[in-house]
Structures are given as C-alpha cells and as structure tokens.
Enzyme design. Sequence first.
Site, PDB file in Angstrom:
ATOM      1  N   GLY B  12      30.298 -28.603 -68.375  1.00 60.17           N
ATOM      2  CA  GLY B  12      31.535 -27.970 -67.909  1.00 60.17           C
ATOM      3  C   GLY B  12      32.346 -27.388 -69.051  1.00 60.17           C
ATOM      4  O   GLY B  12      32.375 -27.951 -70.134  1.00 60.17           O
ATOM      5  N   ASN B 107      28.213 -35.103 -73.626  1.00 58.63           N
ATOM      6  CA  ASN B 107      27.208 -36.149 -73.795  1.00 58.63           C
ATOM      7  C   ASN B 107      25.798 -35.739 -73.382  1.00 58.63           C
ATOM      8  O   ASN B 107      24.841 -35.902 -74.140  1.00 58.63           O
ATOM      9  CB  ASN B 107      27.609 -37.380 -72.985  1.00 58.63           C
ATOM     10  CG  ASN B 107      28.542 -38.266 -73.770  1.00 58.63           C
ATOM     11  OD1 ASN B 107      28.318 -38.495 -74.959  1.00 58.63           O
ATOM     12  ND2 ASN B 107      29.612 -38.728 -73.148  1.00 58.63           N
ATOM     13  N   THR B 133      34.194 -31.616 -74.970  1.00 56.90           N
ATOM     14  CA  THR B 133      34.455 -32.273 -73.691  1.00 56.90           C
ATOM     15  C   THR B 133      35.941 -32.503 -73.508  1.00 56.90           C
ATOM     16  O   THR B 133      36.626 -32.941 -74.423  1.00 56.90           O
ATOM     17  CB  THR B 133      33.717 -33.624 -73.557  1.00 56.90           C
ATOM     18  OG1 THR B 133      34.310 -34.350 -72.473  1.00 56.90           O
ATOM     19  CG2 THR B 133      33.854 -34.488 -74.795  1.00 56.90           C
ATOM     20  N   ASP B 135      36.899 -34.727 -71.609  1.00 55.37           N
ATOM     21  CA  ASP B 135      36.970 -36.163 -71.332  1.00 55.37           C
ATOM     22  C   ASP B 135      37.014 -37.028 -72.596  1.00 55.37           C
ATOM     23  O   ASP B 135      37.267 -38.233 -72.510  1.00 55.37           O
ATOM     24  CB  ASP B 135      35.780 -36.589 -70.466  1.00 55.37           C
ATOM     25  CG  ASP B 135      35.883 -36.052 -69.048  1.00 55.37           C
ATOM     26  OD1 ASP B 135      37.012 -35.809 -68.596  1.00 55.37           O
ATOM     27  OD2 ASP B 135      34.839 -35.875 -68.404  1.00 55.37           O
ATOM     28  N   ARG B 180      35.577 -39.742 -65.234  1.00 57.29           N
ATOM     29  CA  ARG B 180      35.023 -40.673 -64.250  1.00 57.29           C
ATOM     30  C   ARG B 180      34.760 -42.060 -64.839  1.00 57.29           C
ATOM     31  O   ARG B 180      34.938 -43.069 -64.172  1.00 57.29           O
ATOM     32  CB  ARG B 180      33.740 -40.084 -63.616  1.00 57.29           C
ATOM     33  CG  ARG B 180      33.308 -40.814 -62.374  1.00 57.29           C
ATOM     34  CD  ARG B 180      32.714 -39.937 -61.309  1.00 57.29           C
ATOM     35  NE  ARG B 180      33.636 -38.993 -60.733  1.00 57.29           N
ATOM     36  CZ  ARG B 180      34.559 -39.291 -59.809  1.00 57.29           C
ATOM     37  NH1 ARG B 180      34.707 -40.522 -59.373  1.00 57.29           N
ATOM     38  NH2 ARG B 180      35.341 -38.354 -59.318  1.00 57.29           N
ATOM     39  N   GLU B 232      40.130 -40.625 -61.882  1.00 56.30           N
ATOM     40  CA  GLU B 232      39.323 -40.432 -60.675  1.00 56.30           C
ATOM     41  C   GLU B 232      38.274 -41.532 -60.491  1.00 56.30           C
ATOM     42  O   GLU B 232      37.814 -41.779 -59.391  1.00 56.30           O
ATOM     43  CB  GLU B 232      38.624 -39.073 -60.723  1.00 56.30           C
ATOM     44  CG  GLU B 232      37.711 -38.918 -61.934  1.00 56.30           C
ATOM     45  CD  GLU B 232      37.041 -37.546 -62.052  1.00 56.30           C
ATOM     46  OE1 GLU B 232      37.262 -36.692 -61.188  1.00 56.30           O
ATOM     47  OE2 GLU B 232      36.299 -37.357 -63.039  1.00 56.30           O
ATOM     48  N   LEU B 282      41.860 -27.043 -62.757  1.00 54.67           N
ATOM     49  CA  LEU B 282      42.982 -26.294 -63.323  1.00 54.67           C
ATOM     50  C   LEU B 282      43.301 -26.778 -64.739  1.00 54.67           C
ATOM     51  O   LEU B 282      43.743 -25.998 -65.575  1.00 54.67           O
ATOM     52  CB  LEU B 282      44.243 -26.404 -62.443  1.00 54.67           C
ATOM     53  CG  LEU B 282      44.372 -25.428 -61.277  1.00 54.67           C
ATOM     54  CD1 LEU B 282      43.349 -25.710 -60.198  1.00 54.67           C
ATOM     55  CD2 LEU B 282      45.776 -25.450 -60.690  1.00 54.67           C
TER      56      LEU B 282
END
Lengths: 389, 389
Positions: B12, B107, B133, B135, B180, B232, B282
Amino acid sequence: MKNNLLFIHGGGPTAVLNCSLWGALDEAKKHSGTGCLYAALGGTGGFLKERLFDLRELPPDELELLKTTPGSFIGTSRDRLSEDDYRKMAGLAGRYGIKYILVNGGNGTMDACGRLAEACSGMDVRVIGIPKTMDNDIAVTDHCPGYGSAARYIAGSIAEVAADVAGMPIHVVIIETSGRNAGWLAASAALAGPDAADLIYVPERLFSEDEFLEDVTSLIERKRSGIVVASEGLRGEDGELLVRPLRVVGRSVSYGSVAGHLRELIANRLGYKARGEKPGILGRASVTWQSVTDREEAIVVGREAVRAALAGESGKMVGFERISDNPYKIKTKLIDIKEVMLSERKLPEHFINSRGNYVTEEFIDYCTPLIGGQLPRFAKLKIKKTTVV
Amino acid sequence: MKNNLLFIHGGGPTAVLNCSLWGALDEAKKHSGTGCLYAALGGTGGFLKERLFDLRELPPDELELLKTTPGSFIGTSRDRLSEDDYRKMAGLAGRYGIKYILVNGGNGTMDACGRLAEACSGMDVRVIGIPKTMDNDIAVTDHCPGYGSAARYIAGSIAEVAADVAGMPIHVVIIETSGRNAGWLAASAALAGPDAADLIYVPERLFSEDEFLEDVTSLIERKRSGIVVASEGLRGEDGELLVRPLRVVGRSVSYGSVAGHLRELIANRLGYKARGEKPGILGRASVTWQSVTDREEAIVVGREAVRAALAGESGKMVGFERISDNPYKIKTKLIDIKEVMLSERKLPEHFINSRGNYVTEEFIDYCTPLIGGQLPRFAKLKIKKTTVV
C-alpha cells in the site's frame, strides 16, 4: 443604558463558524453604539442559565486565531426549547440590556432564531440569524457558510485517495459523506476532477441496489478499481433508509454505516474487494482544508448581521444571492426568517444526472467557486504504448 | 553494456512513497555509471510482465510534483510470488541489463526483496530495500518513511476534532486507525496534545470491554464528552479479534468496524451518545498533512539505496538509527535484509501506560520529531469564574 450585543451559536460546528464570530466582533467594535459583546456560553441553554461572557476581554492575538480554529469557540447547544424558554430569553435580554441578538446556526437554529425574534417583538431587541451548515441545506440563500470548506475537504481528500487507488487498483473504495437528507456534500466529490470519484449517490434519489451493482460492475470492467461516494442518508426503492437505524432513543438515533453496507453488497454479490471509509466529523472540523472563499464569506455574514441589527432590522437572516458563476459574484441579502424556518433545501433535479449516479455540469459550475481555488495538482504517469519497453 | 536500474514498489502507498522515488532518481542521475532508470509498472507483477518504463523520459516539472503526490506513481503490487517467479525476475534482470534493483515497500515487500536478492546471487545484480509503511512496523530500523506523515494526519485531525467536540460536548467520538497488529498509528493520536485524544487503545494489549466502559464512564463524568482512539486490530481478553471478520475468501479478509462496535457498546451499556469515524485510506493518501521530516527522510532513503547499490551492496535495507530525540538526530544504516524479512515490529511495552489506555511520555518523545513540527494552535476560551456575568 448600554446597547449590549449577544452571540448565540446553535447546532454542529463548521470549519468557518468562528470566522463569522470574528467578523461580527470586528464589525461591532467599529460602532460606538454597542456596549458589551456577550457570548452565551453553550448556546441557548447557556443563555437560559445566564452564562454570559464579554468577548471584549479576549486578547487580540487569541481573537485572530478564531479565523483558523474549528469547532464553536463559545460552545453551541442542541437543546429543544419550549415557548416558556423563549419568553424567558426575552426577559433576560431586557435584564442584561441586550439590544442585539445574533443567532448563528443551521435549520433548527434558524427556527429558534425566528421564535426568539417573535418573543422579543414589542421590545427594543433585534434578532438576526447568521446561516451556518456544512450540509448546505438552508432555504432561500444561494449557499451557506461552512459548506465550501466541507466540500473542499471532500473533494481534496478524494483527489488524494484517487491517486492512491490508481497506484494499487485492487478494490472499490466507498466514502460515506454527511448530509442525511440532502446530497450537497456527496455531490462536492465531483470537484475532485473527472477521474476521481467515479460514482456519486445522493439521498434525493431513491437507491436501487441492482442499478448500483451494475454501475460498479461496469466501473471494475473499465478501470479495475474506483471510488464510490455515498450520502449517509440513502434511501432504498421503498423510500425507507437503506441502512435501518440500529437504535432510536428519543431524539437520539444511532445510524448504521452506509459505506459498510455497500462494501458488503459489492463483496457478497460481485465477489470483489471493497473498503468503506467514513471521515465524518473530521470533515467539518478540518481547517486544514478550509476554503478561502468560505472563510471570507463567513466573515461577511457576521459583519452584515451586525450592520442589519444596528440598522433596526429584526427577524431576518443574512443570505447570499448569486450574480454569476464565472467570474464568481455574489451579494448579501436579508431574508425573512419565516421563509427559512425549518425548511430544508435539497439538491435540485438539474444538479443530478439522469441515472442518479453522478452530478451534472451545472452543479460543478455552481460548486466550483465555493471551494476557494483549485486543488493541488499531482504527478500522473502518462504512458504511450510505444514508450513501454 | 549499460548498468540499468530498476524500481519496484510493493504494498500500500504512503504520503511519501513517491518522495523516495524522487530521491533515488535524483541520486541515480548524478552518477554517470547508470543507464536506463526503469520503473516496473505495477510492482513485481509488472516486472514479470516486462512492463518497464524508462523514467528518464519524464518532464522535470512532472518529476518535481512527485514530492507532493500521494499513491504510487509507478503502481504497486500485492501479488504473492512463487520460487519460480523469483528465478524469472533474475533472468529478466539479466536480459534487460539491469544491475541495480531497488525494492520499496513494507514487511511483505522486504521479504520479496530478500528472496529476489537470493535469486540474483551469483549474478552481477544488486538488490536493495527501501522501507515504507504508514504502520511503522518494519523491524530493526528506528522508524519508517510514511509513518511520520500518517502520524501527523492522525494527530492533526484529532486536534481539529477535539476543538469541535469541546464546543458541542454531547458525545464520545471514536476514531478508528489503521495498524492491524501494531499500535504505532493509534499511539500517534497522543501528539494532538494533552486535552485531545482522551483514551488510546492499541492491539499490543488485550482489550477488556469492562475496563473500557469504566474508562469511558470516568471520561464522561470528568468532561461530558471526549475522544477515543482505537486500532482496527484490537483483540479481546480471549486473544481473538474484538470484531470478528465478516468474511474470509483466500487472502482477502473483510473486517468489521471497531469504531462501530465500541460506539454500540457505549450506547447500549452506558446509554450515552457516541459516534464512530474511520478515515482509513484518507490518512495514508494525505499529502496535505505530509510531515516535512518524513518527506526529507523518504528522499534520503531513496538516495542511500542508490548509493549502496552503486557501492556494491546487495541484500540490505536502508534504515535509521536514532542518535537523540531532542535535538532530533538520526543517521542511516544498512540492515541485512534477513533481519527484517517478515518480522513485525510492535509497540514496545514502555510506550504503553500501565492501564493500557494511553501512551507514555517516552513514546511522545520518540514520535514528536517524526511528525515534522508543531501542529497549528487554536483559539481556546479560558474563562475564570469571575469573568462570567
């Protein structure tokens, strides 16, 4: 006896609500005839509890920040008022020497504004409404302060998401917008440009799940991925809410997620990956995406409201009349509050395409000037077949 | 024989992914030893289909826009690769005279990068990883490009929403963040300031609904309203996902909404109004909230990857080592890709408070420099009791 002034905010904030307050304060200070500049802390409920604060005490630096501060600086209320409450407020106006009351808010608040003006008739108190709503659904005025910024947020965010999705075309992204009864905000997604929001659904048209799935299928066939924008208040072909409320307790309704529902529909019926996003309050709170035009106009309605009150007007709301789209020209006008009270302005038919899955050029012409200038341009890879190795 | 270079993006996008590409291109152009600057259009899948585009053909104006363009300019892939695919890619590198392969991703992509380096061993092909990332969950490096901007988005948006909620304190707003398995992004909400995000829940701690309801009750008693931030991927006391996936088809999992679940919990068990917001994509697409520090660092890792490849390194990822928090100082380092491959870096214990409902000062010290400067200040009404009429 001083001619004191009172500000009341009602309903949900916008990105430019405090701009109107700034404009009104700046205007009021220019006139020697005004006394205290009271804020009712927490809207009508705050006024009833006599929680008044004189805004002349604010340091100038803090005052300047109002133009870029989201929320409602002086609080806002959502209380339902009784006839007795209006009489009580009229009495308080007399007791505090308040001659001018400026009530800033949306549809419900304009109703309260009209009732307060009525309760104050016969007294030397003038009540003027200042429009405010991200949903753009107040009647008679061309548009409302608050809408341009929320529209810029939606259009800008969707332009960004479109670049993301183009780079990784593996899913349909559904973005849920505010606007339970009117589709103005969902419609503004079209301002992201011709290749950003692919499908736009507004509550003014009954929603057919079958037509939606046809639309999405042809979208996937054409682009492999895409963006769907859906108003939170979509209604199915039976006229009922597409997603039934989870719970209703008095005035408080807990709505389900339209984005989630449509995502499941795509996944279950088409077997395609879909995401649902719901920025919600982030949109109306975003001063980062504040529209310059919206900010300036919010200041203007604040100023005009003060001028109207000082000129002896009462029971009126300041609104806009559009002279032309391009170049964009508007003028302010005073609207009888009775014309506005609790009537909701929906997206007119000629702003929605015949299929009911996008807006018309007319809407784009209408909305473009409101978002305050072009969105940032992004790099885009244009590949001629021949340049590929 | 030209020493061609190949860029591959995986996974992503982030708000600064294209900055790394810009940095690497700019660096590669400085060295006379490089030939074609190929992009694999659509990641490893694009490479396997031999969809290569020479980025030297791009006009300079378009190239400059990369630094403020979200998404992946050259596309990205999420394909799972077989051993055969890696062998095929190594063969293609030979066929196209590609000596340097730069693989940008998270990753999963670093795992692919390591396998590709392995497949190319024995050839004169060098493979270097560029971390990316939102994240922040790549191992060994201090932090990852993409995280600072996503963290600024979360912190900035929550600061705006906090101003909104303070003006109309009628509900608890729950904001769901990405991440996640790791809570880095949820944790960044603390950067909005001490009176913005009230409660923060990360997946590193098992989530107790009872403790949560206690936390919210005391929040409402104290402030009447507030903001809850939830990852999430929260897991309940049984270690299972708090919200069970709606559907699992192969690798594609359709998750339910944590914000929606917590909202219902508050409404049903406490009878209090709550809203759930989920900005989702977003956030990672927002260049509007791009962190200046993040942008600069993303450019640096791109440059360093090119330098490392030209210097003969292979099977390494460029990472950061922190020298000090304040003043913020980092240096780049090369990390053996085997240390990084598929290991996920979670929020360490000392970054989470003992109750598991907020972060520690240590986390704030760690994260503050990454978001690239202070957030905008808002006007705030400070009322001394005595100044109220």
